[in-house]
Motif scaffolding. Structure first.
Motif, short mmCIF file in Angstrom:
data_model
loop_
_atom_site.label_atom_id
_atom_site.label_comp_id
_atom_site.label_asym_id
_atom_site.label_seq_id
_atom_site.Cartn_x
_atom_site.Cartn_y
_atom_site.Cartn_z
N ALA A 127 -0.08 11.96 -5.31
CA ALA A 127 -1.31 11.21 -5.59
C ALA A 127 -1.41 10.00 -4.67
O ALA A 127 -2.49 9.66 -4.19
N LEU A 128 -0.28 9.34 -4.41
CA LEU A 128 -0.29 8.18 -3.52
C LEU A 128 -0.67 8.58 -2.10
O LEU A 128 -1.46 7.91 -1.45
N VAL A 129 -0.11 9.67 -1.63
CA VAL A 129 -0.45 10.15 -0.29
C VAL A 129 -1.93 10.51 -0.22
O VAL A 129 -2.63 10.15 0.71
N HIS A 130 -2.41 11.19 -1.25
CA HIS A 130 -3.83 11.55 -1.32
C HIS A 130 -4.70 10.30 -1.31
O HIS A 130 -5.72 10.24 -0.60
N LEU A 131 -4.32 9.29 -2.06
CA LEU A 131 -5.07 8.04 -2.12
C LEU A 131 -5.19 7.41 -0.73
O LEU A 131 -6.27 7.01 -0.32
N TRP A 132 -4.10 7.34 0.00
CA TRP A 132 -4.13 6.71 1.32
C TRP A 132 -4.89 7.55 2.34
O TRP A 132 -5.62 7.01 3.16
N TYR A 133 -4.71 8.86 2.30
CA TYR A 133 -5.36 9.69 3.32
C TYR A 133 -6.84 9.94 3.05
O TYR A 133 -7.64 9.99 3.97
N VAL A 134 -7.22 10.09 1.78
CA VAL A 134 -8.60 10.46 1.45
C VAL A 134 -9.38 9.30 0.86
O VAL A 134 -10.61 9.29 0.91
N GLY A 135 -8.70 8.32 0.30
CA GLY A 135 -9.38 7.16 -0.27
C GLY A 135 -9.69 7.29 -1.73
O GLY A 135 -10.46 6.51 -2.28
N ALA A 136 -9.12 8.31 -2.39
CA ALA A 136 -9.40 8.53 -3.81
C ALA A 136 -8.14 9.06 -4.50
O ALA A 136 -7.37 9.81 -3.91
N TRP A 137 -7.97 8.65 -5.74
CA TRP A 137 -6.92 9.24 -6.57
C TRP A 137 -7.34 10.69 -6.83
O TRP A 137 -8.53 10.96 -7.04
N PRO A 138 -6.43 11.64 -6.79
CA PRO A 138 -6.81 13.04 -6.99
C PRO A 138 -7.64 13.24 -8.26
O PRO A 138 -7.30 12.72 -9.32
N GLY A 139 -8.75 13.95 -8.12
CA GLY A 139 -9.62 14.23 -9.25
C GLY A 139 -10.60 13.13 -9.59
O GLY A 139 -11.35 13.25 -10.55
#
Length: 140
Positions: free
Chosen positions: A72-84
């Protein structure tokens, strides 16, 4: 990327995400520790993460979630959103690491500039199809 520190060789980063091990979870409450962990997870160093302008906002987003999931942290940094979830702010998506990874600009985030439509994109070759440009029927 690995951040050098004084951790033993058998240190398991996965322990940091175990909600039962409170000492590791609570360590992320500190912004510097949060950034150090995120640097290790994302492959970007701490100054690069700070340069996105999203460090404080992503830290607050992470603290708002009970579960500390490394994916989730990696997703937050790369996409700008917490998953979901929707992006944490209007600029979070535009500042995502995904764009830095392949040296691109997020679509619609920056105006190309006045008159940019009149010139071929950088590196493009104008087609030579042997057809004269349309002059509006003036030669007829």
């Amino acid at each position: 990327m690995s951040v050098s520190d004084d951790r033993p060789a058998d240190y398991d980063l996965a322990e940091r995400w175990d909600p039962v091990v409170n000492e590791y979870v609570d360590a992320l409450a500190d912004l510097d520790e949060f950034l150090r962990v995120c640097a290790e997870l994302t492959g970007f160093d701490v100054p690069e993460l700070r340069s996105t302008g999203m460090a404080d906002e992503h830290h607050r987003t992470t603290l708002a979630h009970r579960v500390r999931d490394e994916h989730a942290l990696v997703h937050l940094w790369y996409v700008g959103a917490w998953p979901g979830e929707a992006p944490s702010s209007a600029r979070a998506h535009d500042r995502g690491l995904v764009w830095r990874t392949f040296h691109a600009v997020p679509p619609g985030s920056a105006a190309p500039g006045h008159g940019s439509w009149a010139e071929a994109p950088r590196g493009a070759v104008a087609p030579d199809n042997g057809v004269a440009p349309d002059n509006g029927g003036e030669d007829r």
